[in-house]
Write a protein that holds these residues in place. Structure first.
Motif, PDB file in Angstrom:
ATOM      1  N   ILE A  21      32.690 -10.436  20.115  1.00  0.00           N
ATOM      2  CA  ILE A  21      32.550 -11.874  20.499  1.00  0.00           C
ATOM      3  C   ILE A  21      31.204 -12.161  20.359  1.00  0.00           C
ATOM      4  CG2 ILE A  21      32.896 -13.760  22.230  1.00  0.00           C
ATOM      5  CD1 ILE A  21      34.663 -11.934  23.622  1.00  0.00           C
ATOM      6  N   PRO A  22      30.816 -13.151  19.244  1.00  0.00           N
ATOM      7  CA  PRO A  22      29.420 -13.447  19.528  1.00  0.00           C
ATOM      8  C   PRO A  22      28.511 -14.173  20.194  1.00  0.00           C
ATOM      9  CG  PRO A  22      31.039 -14.381  17.318  1.00  0.00           C
ATOM     10  CD  PRO A  22      31.579 -13.934  18.315  1.00  0.00           C
ATOM     11  N   ALA A  23      27.521 -13.641  20.406  1.00  0.00           N
ATOM     12  CA  ALA A  23      26.508 -13.909  21.545  1.00  0.00           C
ATOM     13  C   ALA A  23      26.586 -15.460  21.653  1.00  0.00           C
ATOM     14  CB  ALA A  23      25.153 -13.380  21.580  1.00  0.00           C
ATOM     15  N   ALA A  24      26.540 -16.236  20.699  1.00  0.00           N
ATOM     16  CA  ALA A  24      26.546 -17.806  20.764  1.00  0.00           C
ATOM     17  C   ALA A  24      27.812 -18.248  21.537  1.00  0.00           C
ATOM     18  CB  ALA A  24      26.329 -18.308  19.576  1.00  0.00           C
ATOM     19  N   ALA A  25      28.817 -17.605  21.210  1.00  0.00           N
ATOM     20  CA  ALA A  25      30.431 -17.853  21.980  1.00  0.00           C
ATOM     21  C   ALA A  25      30.317 -17.465  23.295  1.00  0.00           C
ATOM     22  CB  ALA A  25      31.500 -17.378  20.963  1.00  0.00           C
ATOM     23  N   LEU A  26      29.734 -16.488  23.737  1.00  0.00           N
ATOM     24  CA  LEU A  26      29.719 -16.032  25.095  1.00  0.00           C
ATOM     25  C   LEU A  26      28.871 -16.985  26.001  1.00  0.00           C
ATOM     26  CD1 LEU A  26      29.562 -12.234  24.389  1.00  0.00           C
ATOM     27  CD2 LEU A  26      31.285 -13.516  25.312  1.00  0.00           C
ATOM     28  N   ARG A  27      27.434 -17.287  25.383  1.00  0.00           N
ATOM     29  CA  ARG A  27      26.716 -18.161  25.804  1.00  0.00           C
ATOM     30  C   ARG A  27      27.462 -19.629  26.213  1.00  0.00           C
ATOM     31  NH1 ARG A  27      23.271 -17.505  21.829  1.00  0.00           N
ATOM     32  NH2 ARG A  27      22.317 -15.311  21.785  1.00  0.00           N
ATOM     33  N   PHE A  67      28.183 -14.731  34.892  1.00  0.00           N
ATOM     34  CA  PHE A  67      28.492 -14.074  33.497  1.00  0.00           C
ATOM     35  C   PHE A  67      27.424 -13.296  32.896  1.00  0.00           C
ATOM     36  CE2 PHE A  67      31.461 -15.887  30.601  1.00  0.00           C
ATOM     37  CZ  PHE A  67      31.020 -15.189  29.205  1.00  0.00           C
ATOM     38  N   VAL A  68      27.778 -12.008  32.812  1.00  0.00           N
ATOM     39  CA  VAL A  68      27.022 -10.796  32.060  1.00  0.00           C
ATOM     40  C   VAL A  68      27.608 -10.585  30.652  1.00  0.00           C
ATOM     41  CG1 VAL A  68      26.243  -8.623  32.445  1.00  0.00           C
ATOM     42  CG2 VAL A  68      26.716 -10.008  34.235  1.00  0.00           C
ATOM     43  N   HIS A  69      26.850 -10.508  29.769  1.00  0.00           N
ATOM     44  CA  HIS A  69      27.285  -9.988  28.206  1.00  0.00           C
ATOM     45  C   HIS A  69      26.060  -9.480  27.369  1.00  0.00           C
ATOM     46  CE1 HIS A  69      25.325 -13.405  25.958  1.00  0.00           C
ATOM     47  NE2 HIS A  69      25.550 -14.026  26.900  1.00  0.00           N
ATOM     48  N   GLY A  70      26.552  -8.619  26.654  1.00  0.00           N
ATOM     49  CA  GLY A  70      25.748  -7.825  25.720  1.00  0.00           C
ATOM     50  C   GLY A  70      25.159  -8.890  24.588  1.00  0.00           C
ATOM     51  N   GLU A  71      24.185  -8.546  24.088  1.00  0.00           N
ATOM     52  CA  GLU A  71      23.433  -9.579  23.238  1.00  0.00           C
ATOM     53  C   GLU A  71      24.151  -9.144  21.658  1.00  0.00           C
ATOM     54  OE1 GLU A  71      19.007  -9.693  20.957  1.00  0.00           O
ATOM     55  OE2 GLU A  71      19.589  -7.636  22.116  1.00  0.00           O
ATOM     56  N   ARG A 115      23.493 -13.552  32.385  1.00  0.00           N
ATOM     57  CA  ARG A 115      22.853 -12.499  32.039  1.00  0.00           C
ATOM     58  C   ARG A 115      23.124 -11.917  30.639  1.00  0.00           C
ATOM     59  NH1 ARG A 115      21.203  -9.288  37.478  1.00  0.00           N
ATOM     60  NH2 ARG A 115      21.435 -11.013  38.615  1.00  0.00           N
ATOM     61  N   GLU A 116      22.021 -12.210  29.689  1.00  0.00           N
ATOM     62  CA  GLU A 116      22.532 -11.655  28.438  1.00  0.00           C
ATOM     63  C   GLU A 116      21.400 -10.430  28.208  1.00  0.00           C
ATOM     64  OE1 GLU A 116      21.612 -12.815  23.928  1.00  0.00           O
ATOM     65  OE2 GLU A 116      22.664 -14.415  25.212  1.00  0.00           O
ATOM     66  N   ILE A 117      22.363  -9.276  28.433  1.00  0.00           N
ATOM     67  CA  ILE A 117      21.558  -7.832  28.172  1.00  0.00           C
ATOM     68  C   ILE A 117      21.219  -7.562  26.786  1.00  0.00           C
ATOM     69  CG2 ILE A 117      21.789  -5.288  28.708  1.00  0.00           C
ATOM     70  CD1 ILE A 117      22.115  -7.368  31.309  1.00  0.00           C
ATOM     71  N   PRO A 118      19.854  -7.529  26.727  1.00  0.00           N
ATOM     72  CA  PRO A 118      19.145  -7.126  25.151  1.00  0.00           C
ATOM     73  C   PRO A 118      19.602  -5.755  24.819  1.00  0.00           C
ATOM     74  CG  PRO A 118      17.636  -7.827  26.753  1.00  0.00           C
ATOM     75  CD  PRO A 118      18.733  -7.817  27.824  1.00  0.00           C
ATOM     76  N   GLY A 119      20.269  -5.805  23.400  1.00  0.00           N
ATOM     77  CA  GLY A 119      20.682  -4.431  23.046  1.00  0.00           C
ATOM     78  C   GLY A 119      22.086  -4.103  23.297  1.00  0.00           C
ATOM     79  N   ALA A 120      22.605  -4.633  24.452  1.00  0.00           N
ATOM     80  CA  ALA A 120      23.925  -4.290  24.854  1.00  0.00           C
ATOM     81  C   ALA A 120      25.127  -4.720  24.064  1.00  0.00           C
ATOM     82  CB  ALA A 120      24.101  -4.671  26.313  1.00  0.00           C
ATOM     83  N   SER A 121      26.246  -3.892  24.077  1.00  0.00           N
ATOM     84  CA  SER A 121      27.281  -4.130  23.234  1.00  0.00           C
ATOM     85  C   SER A 121      28.457  -4.821  24.066  1.00  0.00           C
ATOM     86  CB  SER A 121      27.987  -2.882  22.807  1.00  0.00           C
ATOM     87  OG  SER A 121      28.384  -2.054  23.675  1.00  0.00           O
ATOM     88  N   HIS A 122      29.605  -5.161  23.721  1.00  0.00           N
ATOM     89  CA  HIS A 122      30.778  -5.625  24.326  1.00  0.00           C
ATOM     90  C   HIS A 122      31.131  -4.748  25.417  1.00  0.00           C
ATOM     91  CE1 HIS A 122      34.465  -7.865  24.323  1.00  0.00           C
ATOM     92  NE2 HIS A 122      35.175  -6.766  24.488  1.00  0.00           N
ATOM     93  N   ALA A 123      30.715  -3.507  25.445  1.00  0.00           N
ATOM     94  CA  ALA A 123      31.201  -2.599  26.632  1.00  0.00           C
ATOM     95  C   ALA A 123      30.106  -2.326  27.514  1.00  0.00           C
ATOM     96  CB  ALA A 123      31.428  -0.947  26.062  1.00  0.00           C
ATOM     97  N   VAL A 124      29.536  -3.494  27.859  1.00  0.00           N
ATOM     98  CA  VAL A 124      28.403  -3.716  28.798  1.00  0.00           C
ATOM     99  C   VAL A 124      28.509  -3.230  29.992  1.00  0.00           C
ATOM    100  CG1 VAL A 124      28.751  -6.024  29.460  1.00  0.00           C
ATOM    101  CG2 VAL A 124      26.469  -5.196  29.391  1.00  0.00           C
ATOM    102  N   ILE A 125      29.601  -3.355  30.510  1.00  0.00           N
ATOM    103  CA  ILE A 125      30.032  -2.543  31.829  1.00  0.00           C
ATOM    104  C   ILE A 125      29.707  -1.025  31.881  1.00  0.00           C
ATOM    105  CG2 ILE A 125      32.418  -2.377  31.533  1.00  0.00           C
ATOM    106  CD1 ILE A 125      32.498  -3.466  34.481  1.00  0.00           C
ATOM    107  N   VAL A 126      29.994  -0.675  30.612  1.00  0.00           N
ATOM    108  CA  VAL A 126      29.799   0.975  30.616  1.00  0.00           C
ATOM    109  C   VAL A 126      28.406   1.414  30.118  1.00  0.00           C
ATOM    110  CG1 VAL A 126      30.491   2.979  29.347  1.00  0.00           C
ATOM    111  CG2 VAL A 126      32.332   1.178  29.828  1.00  0.00           C
ATOM    112  N   SER A 127      27.703   0.661  29.371  1.00  0.00           N
ATOM    113  CA  SER A 127      26.448   1.009  28.911  1.00  0.00           C
ATOM    114  C   SER A 127      25.455   0.380  29.685  1.00  0.00           C
ATOM    115  CB  SER A 127      26.460   0.389  27.604  1.00  0.00           C
ATOM    116  OG  SER A 127      26.248  -1.116  27.446  1.00  0.00           O
TER     117      SER A 127
END
Length: 107
Positions: A59-65, A50-54, A77-89
């Motif tokens: 989708i709230p980070a708590a829900a993703l966790r 799992f990879v998601h943006g903080e 992996r929760e990427i600090p400062g990353a958005s929903h488009a973490v694969i792009v950013s």
């Protein structure tokens, strides 16, 4: 992500593949040759990473966790400062997670 990239994603953003966009009621059978069904969620039996943006505002980070934990994620992996488009950013962070998964599956 550059402004023009955000605009493209915002403009093109839509549900998944062709089957998701098919409209059988209107006679559109694009990719809808069989119904989408699931008796058991795949995350219960297939290993996941799992990879998601903080700072995902969709989708709230708590829900993703929660989803990662429920799926028994091998690595989250929760990427600090990353958005929903973490694969792009944050492509390097996403690629690292994919390579970790490949390495784990090959063992």
């Amino acid at each position: 992500m550059a402004r023009h990239e955000r605009q493209v994603v915002a403009y093109k953003g839509r549900p998944g593949g062709r089957r998701c966009r098919a409209n059988p009621a209107a006679g559109d059978r694009t990719g809808a040759d069989r119904p989408l069904t699931a008796h058991e969620p795949a995350w219960r039996t297939i290993p996941s990473w799992f990879v998601h943006g903080e700072r995902d505002l969709n989708i709230p980070a708590a829900a993703l966790r929660f989803m990662a934990e429920r799926a028994g994620s091998r690595s989250t992996r929760e990427i600090p400062g990353a958005s929903h488009a973490v694969i792009v950013s944050q492509p390097d962070a996403v690629a690292a997670a994919i390579l970790d998964a490949v390495d784990h599956v090959q063992k």
